[in-house]
Design a protein around this motif. Structure first.
Motif, short mmCIF file in Angstrom:
data_model
loop_
_atom_site.label_atom_id
_atom_site.label_comp_id
_atom_site.label_asym_id
_atom_site.label_seq_id
_atom_site.Cartn_x
_atom_site.Cartn_y
_atom_site.Cartn_z
N ASP A 1 0.86 -1.18 0.00
CA ASP A 1 0.00 0.00 0.00
C ASP A 1 0.89 1.23 0.00
OD1 ASP A 1 -1.78 2.04 0.39
OD2 ASP A 1 -2.79 1.17 2.12
N THR B 1 -1.81 -3.08 -10.01
CA THR B 1 -1.65 -3.73 -8.71
C THR B 1 -0.25 -3.44 -8.19
OG1 THR B 1 -3.17 -5.50 -9.31
CG2 THR B 1 -1.65 -5.94 -7.49
N ARG C 1 -8.45 2.99 -3.87
CA ARG C 1 -9.28 2.03 -4.59
C ARG C 1 -9.48 2.47 -6.05
NH1 ARG C 1 -12.45 -1.33 -1.29
NH2 ARG C 1 -12.19 -0.96 0.94
N GLY C 2 -9.76 1.51 -6.88
CA GLY C 2 -10.16 1.82 -8.24
C GLY C 2 -9.03 2.02 -9.23
#
Length: 246
Positions: free
Chosen positions: A218, A228, A223-224
């Motif tokens: 992270d 990745t 989000r979204g």
């Protein structure tokens, strides 16, 4: 292989300005640009890996350790190496001391303090283009190179106690150089990979990376997003992009 290296991404205080600096430094050209990124790409027909400049980071504190990822620039002769160094200094680069001592290459830093090297002439880098190598510091160069080989789509071509090299069919080497300094903060430069059309897609690339020592990371991506974020076994962040390589 199921994926390959497609970008080197640079967190920049001023992405557009730093992208223009590297465009001039490499004598490349601007590619895609919007409010989120500015790309610098090799001229048509010249090998190389795209540089993608994005907003992020803070000014580097004085005395901070070197970036864990940097570029090595090629030279074909001692005179070209000298001329390249002078050209880059005139452009705004600065000489840098990362503890290199008396070595045949020259360490510089760009206007935001990112280190890079102008190499002495080395025949093994013939055909790489302006960027001879993308260099990653590593606590265990061989092990990290073996992790990255299938991700980058490059086989291991050389390994010593101090360095391991990957190389595909063209373009720069991906090198892992021994360093005792571990990863402690988010890298300012990181690598992007993308699934190949011959592979089974991004999910397979991610699954293989996780199986061989990667973990989810992270970095505030939220989000979204369409990519990745993972970290390799030594903690270096990288992104698996959506869609196959063209």
């Amino acid at each position: 292989m199921d994926s390959r290296l497609v970008n080197v991404v640079v967190d920049a205080l001023d992405p557009l300005e730093l992208a223009h600096w590297w465009r001039r430094a490499l004598e490349w050209r601007l590619g895609y640009a919007d409010e989120h990124e500015t790309d610098v790409v090799p001229p048509e027909g010249e090998p190389g890996v795209e540089l993608v400049f994005v907003p992020g980071g803070a000014p580097r504190p004085a005395g901070s350790p070197p970036n864990r990822v940097h570029l090595d620039l090629d030279s074909s002769s001692p005179s070209e190496q000298r001329e390249t160094v002078e050209f880059l200094l005139d452009l705004g680069a600065r000489r840098a001391d990362v503890g290199q001592g008396d070595v045949p290459w020259v360490v510089l830093e760009d206007p935001e303090g990112n280190e890079f090297c102008v190499l002495d002439p080395r025949p093994e880098y013939d055909g790489t283009g302006r960027v001879a190598a993308v260099v990653c510091l590593a606590e265990d160069p061989r092990a990290l190179a073996e992790f990255w080989a299938p991700l980058a789509g490059m086989p291991l071509v050389r390994s010593t106690s101090r360095m391991a090299q990957l190389r595909g069919s063209g373009g720069p080497f991906l090198e892992f150089v021994a360093s005792p300094t571990p990863h402690t903060v988010k890298n300012r430069w990181h690598l992007d990979v993308r699934a190949t059309r011959a592979g089974a897609g991004r999910d397979r690339v991610i699954a293989r990376a996780l199986k061989t020592g990667a973990r989810h990371a992270d970095v505030g991506q939220g989000r979204g997003v369409t990519w990745t974020v993972l970290a390799d076994p030594e903690g270096n962040e990288f992104c698996v992009l959506s869609g196959p390589v063209d």
